[in-house]
Design a protein around this motif. Structure first.
Motif, mmCIF file in Angstrom:
data_model
loop_
_atom_site.group_PDB
_atom_site.id
_atom_site.type_symbol
_atom_site.label_atom_id
_atom_site.label_comp_id
_atom_site.label_asym_id
_atom_site.label_seq_id
_atom_site.Cartn_x
_atom_site.Cartn_y
_atom_site.Cartn_z
ATOM 1 N N VAL A 87 0.731 43.869 51.292
ATOM 2 C CA VAL A 87 0.968 42.809 52.280
ATOM 3 C C VAL A 87 1.758 43.316 53.481
ATOM 4 N N PHE A 142 5.070 44.253 53.524
ATOM 5 C CA PHE A 142 6.456 43.770 53.543
ATOM 6 C C PHE A 142 7.376 44.911 53.127
ATOM 7 N N SER A 200 0.369 42.813 59.004
ATOM 8 C CA SER A 200 1.385 43.002 57.963
ATOM 9 C C SER A 200 2.523 42.017 58.169
ATOM 10 N N VAL A 201 3.254 41.777 57.111
ATOM 11 C CA VAL A 201 4.405 40.876 57.190
ATOM 12 C C VAL A 201 5.472 41.464 58.102
ATOM 13 N N ASP A 202 5.680 42.787 58.006
ATOM 14 C CA ASP A 202 6.706 43.423 58.855
ATOM 15 C C ASP A 202 6.403 43.222 60.327
ATOM 16 N N GLU A 203 5.142 43.339 60.718
ATOM 17 C CA GLU A 203 4.781 43.185 62.116
ATOM 18 C C GLU A 203 4.901 41.727 62.553
ATOM 19 N N LYS A 204 4.542 40.793 61.691
ATOM 20 C CA LYS A 204 4.645 39.373 62.031
ATOM 21 C C LYS A 204 6.101 38.961 62.193
ATOM 22 N N LYS A 205 6.990 39.572 61.408
ATOM 23 C CA LYS A 205 8.416 39.252 61.530
ATOM 24 C C LYS A 205 8.946 39.666 62.909
ATOM 25 N N TYR A 227 7.706 36.836 65.362
ATOM 26 C CA TYR A 227 8.329 35.525 65.244
ATOM 27 C C TYR A 227 9.828 35.606 65.042
#
Length: 315
Positions: free
Chosen positions: A243, A245, A307-312, A315
């Motif tokens: 995912v 993260f 990826s979750v890291d990129e979305k963080k 946002y």
């Protein structure tokens, strides 16, 4: 005529200015502010976040000396299984021919051509990946070798072989992502994905496929308390890689875990050279090295846009 706007006066006389409005256009947030609330240090989630951040920072610090060399190390490890396989075919040429003709029913000339094409493709493709020359074509050739060997040797329905080779394909996709360059549209007027779009999709596919090796490890062998503990931790790290993260941290953890596992479990050097188990252990050892190479490239490149890291970050 005057351009001024007259202000109405109340009937009682005397000028009364309009009441002050701090946000006359309504652009401000109408909801009452709850104020800043500091994170609770006793919260388990907060503790995990702090520890994970510390580990990630340490991984970043201690990999700095290796950072310039990580792509070369990852590329070499990814193709080392193909180099070993080509050497094995050359040194066991007669045995390979006997197996293909006796058990796989290959005609005499076809069996020779099959082995020769595999050896040439693996050596040339591996050299191209290591030297970063025409990596895209090299990856395509090596992918073809994986598929052809699966059918040629009759291992397509072997679950362990299938899962391991999915992970090897994931490593090759990481090489492809690392080697991508901007291309012009092949046909005028037809839409094409940009380099970044293609790269993030290939990175996602590579991340997901890399973890299948560990799934193969979980479903084979005898269970014990230690095996259960390692499987739970490893599966959690695999999900984090898939995912995206804390992807660098989890990939570095899997590199360490798989390297230790590889040395102690696939120790083919401790088996007699004439023992049939030696070849299987050697095959597993070098395939695991290839998957470690894919994870090293992930540590170097990061998980990509999907990826979750990129979305963080967004946002």
């Amino acid at each position: 005529m005057s351009s001024r706007i007259s202000i109405a006066r109340p009937a009682s006389g005397g000028y009364q200015p309009p009441p002050y409005q701090p946000d006359p256009h309504g652009f401000g947030n109408s909801r009452p502010s709850s104020g800043y609330r500091a994170a609770n240090p006793d919260d388990p989630v907060e503790k995990f976040r702090v520890v994970a951040q510390q580990v990630e920072d340490n991984v970043e610090i201690y990999t700095q000396p290796l950072k310039p060399h990580l792509p070369a190390i990852g590329r070499f490890l990814i193709v080392v299984t193909f180099l070993e396989d080509s050497l094995r075919i050359i040194t066991q040429w007669s045995d390979q021919l006997w197996y293909l003709q006796k058990h796989r029913h290959f005609p005499w000339g076809i069996s020779h051509l099959f082995l020769l094409m595999n050896v040439i493709t693996m050596i040339v493709g591996s050299g191209a990946v290591i030297t970063k020359k025409h990596s895209e074509y090299a990856v395509g050739g090596l992918l073809g070798v994986v598929i052809i060997q699966a059918f040629g040797y009759g291992l397509i329905f072997d679950l362990n072989f299938f899962l391991r080779n999915l992970s090897v394909i994931g490593g090759l996709l990481m090489v492809f992502s690392d080697s991508m360059y901007t291309r012009k549209k092949l046909f005028a007027g037809l839409p094409s994905l940009s380099e970044n779009d293609r790269k993030k999709y290939f990175l996602l596919a590579g991340r997901v496929l890399l973890i299948f090796l560990f799934i193969g490890f979980m479903i084979r062998g005898e269970w014990s308390i230690a095996r259960l503990f390692v499987s739970i931790i490893g599966l959690a790290a695999c999900v984090m890689v898939a995912v995206g993260f804390k992807a660098k941290w989890s990939a570095a953890f899997l590199v360490l875990m798989l390297s230790i596992f590889n040395v102690f479990i696939n120790n083919f050097w401790s088996v007699h050279s004439q023992h049939p188990q030696r070849d299987f252990l050697k095959y597993d050892f070098f395939q695991t090295l290839s998957i470690v190479g894919g994870l090293i490239l992930l540590v170097n490149m990061g998980p990509g846009g999907l990826s979750v890291d990129e979305k963080k970050k967004t946002y």
